[in-house]
Each structure stands twice: as structure tokens, then as C-alpha cells.
Design a protein around this motif. Structure first.
Motif, PDB file in Angstrom:
ATOM      1  N   ILE A   1      40.508  38.456  53.305  1.00 13.61           N
ATOM      2  CA  ILE A   1      41.007  39.313  52.234  1.00 13.61           C
ATOM      3  C   ILE A   1      41.473  40.665  52.769  1.00 13.61           C
ATOM      4  CG2 ILE A   1      40.377  40.488  50.077  1.00 13.61           C
ATOM      5  CD1 ILE A   1      38.436  38.176  49.544  1.00 13.61           C
TER       6      ILE A   1
ATOM      7  N   ASP B   1      41.059  45.107  50.743  1.00 11.74           N
ATOM      8  CA  ASP B   1      41.342  45.170  49.308  1.00 11.74           C
ATOM      9  C   ASP B   1      40.008  45.028  48.587  1.00 11.74           C
ATOM     10  OD1 ASP B   1      42.069  44.829  46.672  1.00 11.74           O
ATOM     11  OD2 ASP B   1      43.766  43.508  47.105  1.00 11.74           O
TER      12      ASP B   1
ATOM     13  N   SER C   1      38.911  45.842  45.655  1.00 16.06           N
ATOM     14  CA  SER C   1      38.921  45.315  44.294  1.00 16.06           C
ATOM     15  C   SER C   1      39.003  43.796  44.296  1.00 16.06           C
ATOM     16  CB  SER C   1      40.096  45.899  43.509  1.00 16.06           C
ATOM     17  OG  SER C   1      39.952  47.292  43.356  1.00 16.06           O
ATOM     18  N   ARG C   2      39.827  43.246  45.194  1.00 17.98           N
ATOM     19  CA  ARG C   2      39.922  41.788  45.246  1.00 17.98           C
ATOM     20  C   ARG C   2      38.621  41.181  45.774  1.00 17.98           C
ATOM     21  NH1 ARG C   2      43.356  37.742  49.100  1.00 17.98           N
ATOM     22  NH2 ARG C   2      42.509  35.844  48.180  1.00 17.98           N
ATOM     23  N   ILE C   3      38.011  41.834  46.773  1.00 18.08           N
ATOM     24  CA  ILE C   3      36.727  41.342  47.269  1.00 18.08           C
ATOM     25  C   ILE C   3      35.714  41.268  46.133  1.00 18.08           C
ATOM     26  CG2 ILE C   3      34.728  41.925  48.706  1.00 18.08           C
ATOM     27  CD1 ILE C   3      36.667  42.987  50.806  1.00 18.08           C
TER      28      ILE C   3
ATOM     29  N   THR D   1      36.276  41.060  42.932  1.00 12.54           N
ATOM     30  CA  THR D   1      36.659  40.007  41.990  1.00 12.54           C
ATOM     31  C   THR D   1      36.282  38.634  42.512  1.00 12.54           C
ATOM     32  OG1 THR D   1      38.508  41.326  41.148  1.00 12.54           O
ATOM     33  CG2 THR D   1      38.601  38.951  40.781  1.00 12.54           C
ATOM     34  N   GLU D   2      36.518  38.393  43.804  1.00 12.74           N
ATOM     35  CA  GLU D   2      36.203  37.093  44.389  1.00 12.74           C
ATOM     36  C   GLU D   2      34.694  36.847  44.392  1.00 12.74           C
ATOM     37  OE1 GLU D   2      38.277  34.875  44.890  1.00 12.74           O
ATOM     38  OE2 GLU D   2      40.204  35.875  45.163  1.00 12.74           O
TER      39      GLU D   2
ATOM     40  N   LYS E   1      33.672  35.679  41.070  1.00 10.76           N
ATOM     41  CA  LYS E   1      34.001  34.266  40.891  1.00 10.76           C
ATOM     42  C   LYS E   1      32.979  33.375  41.598  1.00 10.76           C
ATOM     43  CE  LYS E   1      39.040  34.978  40.662  1.00 10.76           C
ATOM     44  NZ  LYS E   1      40.318  34.698  41.384  1.00 10.76           N
TER      45      LYS E   1
ATOM     46  N   ILE F   1      37.925  30.336  47.666  1.00 12.74           N
ATOM     47  CA  ILE F   1      38.869  31.416  47.960  1.00 12.74           C
ATOM     48  C   ILE F   1      40.083  30.876  48.711  1.00 12.74           C
ATOM     49  CG2 ILE F   1      39.078  33.730  48.996  1.00 12.74           C
ATOM     50  CD1 ILE F   1      36.225  34.218  48.545  1.00 12.74           C
TER      51      ILE F   1
END
Length: 349
Positions: free
Chosen positions: A184, A187, A189-191, A193-194, A197, A218
Motif C-alpha cells: 500500500i 497512504d 488512510s487506505r491502510i 480502511t484495509e 475490512k 487486499i
């Protein structure tokens, strides 16, 4: 609900953290202005949200909070809004989002010289910092709080992953945290979010995220990823390295060469630096290179015996050259997959 504090004592100093800011708010020590700025937008957005939660109950936000956006407003509107009296309760919160897009930010000093006692102004300045020479910045430091997010470097990303999992009541294996960080990148914010999940995908009763779960959810191949590629190169495992390169070539959207080359550059740069460390024990290398002892022991120590310092310098040069060619410099026709294979052949022979 108590009004915003009009204290002129500065809260912007070394050691100001989200935790200390929120603790002060909970004690009722509320400043008239909060400036949140820096490059790590994840931390800015989270603290902004936490401040709003602490200052304005959700059911009161329709009349006790006003949100403005830097690109859609101007200084006069911000000042007029902040000077207004609360429509309900004793305090109004004005949130200025994306303040980096506000023209003439420095002119906010007209408000900051005499802030409205019943207003709390939260300013979020994303992607950088306010010019610290401005009088507006000096005034915010004097009467309020300045929080500047620390930049998180790539070698600290696995720690961020692990810490965020801990916040969520989860554990994550070191291999899985490292794989997420490599895939990733920075990032945050993406971490986050993942990880949210993955928490949902965990089987009932389990709290540990392993590498298999990361690979499955992922979109990372457990066996064919850049993390495994650096391991193969460190071991000089020719067959595995070219298997991974073939997989990358067949899946270019998930594994673009522009994502692979920076990882290879960082890996071989660390190997080169490790050659000149005071000694080559995992603990020393970890401190010298700014990584975990486990990471140094697993990825650096085994590779040192396979490469000379001279070869490492040549490899670093070759990676730079491949990066330039992947961007069309001195290379009108060679596809990315062939460029990567040429580079791997040079590294391994």
C-alpha cells in the motif's frame, strides 16, 4: 456547556499530541482556535473528527457547528461566521476544512487579534504547513493550539500498521504488517480502511491478522509480491525472482514497475549502507538503518554475504537507469516487463 476559553497561554509547543489536546478539551480547557496542519492527512482528519466529537454532540451539529471549505469560501466569510453568536447553547464550532485552498490565509489575523469568546475555530491545513512567518500563525500559537502531524517514513509503516491494529483490538503478524506496508505504501488512510475490512473478514473468535488474510482480501499474491521479490534477490534465488517478474508482467495493473522500483531501490540502498555499519548484527543494523531488529535479521543479514559493496553500488545505478527508461528516457520501445527482467538479470549475475 462552557464557553470557549479566552486564555492567551500558548498550547503550541513541543510535546503537543492529539491525546494531550483532547485531554485538555475534556477538562474544559478549550482554546478559541485549533490549527491542524502537516503532510499526514490521516492524522489531521482523525484529530479534526475527534475534536468535533468532543466539542459538539451529534444531535446539536445542525445549529451549533458550521463547516466551511477553503476553496469555496473567503477570509471575510470565515471571519463573519466566526464572529456570529451561537444559535443554541453557549458555544459555536466553526470548522474550516482544506484551509490550504483559502486565498489570503494570512488575513485571518484580523479575527485572531480578537476572537469571539463563544466560538471555537478549527482550521485543518492539509498537505503542508502554514507559513510560520505570518502574523496569523504567531497569533494562533499565542491564543490557541497548533498541531503539526509528524511525517511517517516508509520504514515505520509496519509499526503504524501494528499500532492501528492494536487500537482496534486486533493483532497482526510481522510478515502481514510488512506486506501491507510494502503493497500500500504511505497512504495511511487506505491502510486504516484495509485494516477495517480485514477485521470484518476475520473468522469469528479470531483476532490475529495473518499474511494469508492480507493476501486474500487486499489483492496481493502471497507468493508473488514485491516483498517476496526482495527476499528472492537477497537470497539470489534466480528461479523465484523470475517467476515473480513473470507474474508482475501478467498483472501489470496490480504490480506496476513504478511501484516495484522504489522498493528495490530502498532495499539495495539499505544493503549498501549496511556494509558500512559498525557491525552487522541484527540489533546494530536495525538502529543503523531505522528498521525493526526482526526486519534486519530477516532481510538484510542473509543478503550481505551475497553482494559486495561495489556490486551494490552498480545495482543502485542500474535501478536508477531502469526507472528513467520506464518513463521513456532513452527507451522508446522496451516494455516494462522486459525492463524488469533485464534489471533482475543484471542484479543476479
Amino acid at each position: 456547556m462552557p464557553p470557549a476559553s479566552s486564555s492567551r497561554k500558548s498550547a503550541a509547543s513541543a510535546g503537543v499530541t492529539p491525546e494531550s489536546i483532547l485531554a485538555d478539551v475534556q477538562r474544559g480547557d478549550i482554546k478559541p482556535v485549533y490549527l491542524l496542519m502537516g503532510a499526514e492527512n490521516f492524522y489531521l482528519d482523525r484529530l479534526e473528527s475527534q475534536l468535533i466529537d468532543a466539542l459538539v454532540p451529534e444531535g446539536m451539529r445542525d445549529w451549533a457547528m458550521i463547516t466551511l471549505f477553503g476553496a469555496e469560501t473567503d477570509v471575510e466569510t470565515v471571519v463573519t461566521t466566526a464572529r456570529a453568536f451561537p444559535m443554541g447553547g453557549d458555544r459555536m464550532v466553526v470548522v474550516l476544512k482544506e484551509a490550504q485552498n483559502l486565498e489570503d490565509f494570512a488575513r485571518l489575523e484580523t479575527y485572531l487579534k480578537q476572537p469571539q469568546p463563544t466560538t471555537v475555530l478549527i482550521i485543518t491545513y492539509r498537505g503542508g504547513t502554514v507559513d510560520k512567518r505570518w502574523k496569523a500563525y504567531t497569533l494562533i500559537k499565542k491564543i490557541g493550539v497548533v498541531y503539526e502531524t509528524p511525517r511517517i517514513y516508509e520504514n515505520k509503516l509496519p509499526t503504524f500498521v501494528a499500532n492501528f491494529c492494536t487500537e482496534k483490538g486486533l493483532k497482526i503478524s510481522r510478515e502481514a504488517a510488512a506486506l501491507m506496508a510494502e503493497h500500500i505504501g504511505a497512504d495511511l488512510s487506505r491502510i486504516a480502511t484495509e485494516i477495517e475490512k480485514l477485521a470484518v473478514a476475520l473468522p469469528e473468535g479470531q483476532t490475529t491478522i495473518g499474511i494469508d488474510l492480507v493476501a486474500e482480501h487486499i489483492g496481493i499474491s502471497k507468493s508473488f509480491n514485491v516483498f517476496e521479490l526482495t527476499d528472492a534477490l537477497g537470497e539470489k534465488n534466480v528461479k523465484k525472482a523470475f517467476q515473480i517478474a513473470k507474474y508482475f508482467d501478467n498483472n501489470p495493473k496490480a504490480n506496476p514497475i513504478q511501484r516495484t522500483l522504489p522498493v528495490l531501490f530502498r532495499y539495495f540502498s539499505n544493503l549498501f549502507l549496511a556494509k558500512y555499519a559498525p557491525d552487522q548484527t541484527p540489533r546494530t543494523l536495525a538502529n543503523y538503518l531505522g528498521m525493526s531488529e526482526w526486519q534486519a535479521d530477516r532481510t538484510i543479514v542473509p543478503a550481505l554475504r551475497n553482494y559486495t559493496a561495489k556490486k551494490l553500488m552498480q545495482i543502485i545505478t542500474a535501478i536508477r537507469r531502469t526507472d528513467a527508461r520506464s518513463k521513456g528516457i532513452d527507451n522508446p520501445v522496451t516494455p516494462d516487463g522486459e525492463l524488469l527482467r533485464e534489471l533482475l538479470f543484471y542484479i543476479l549475475h
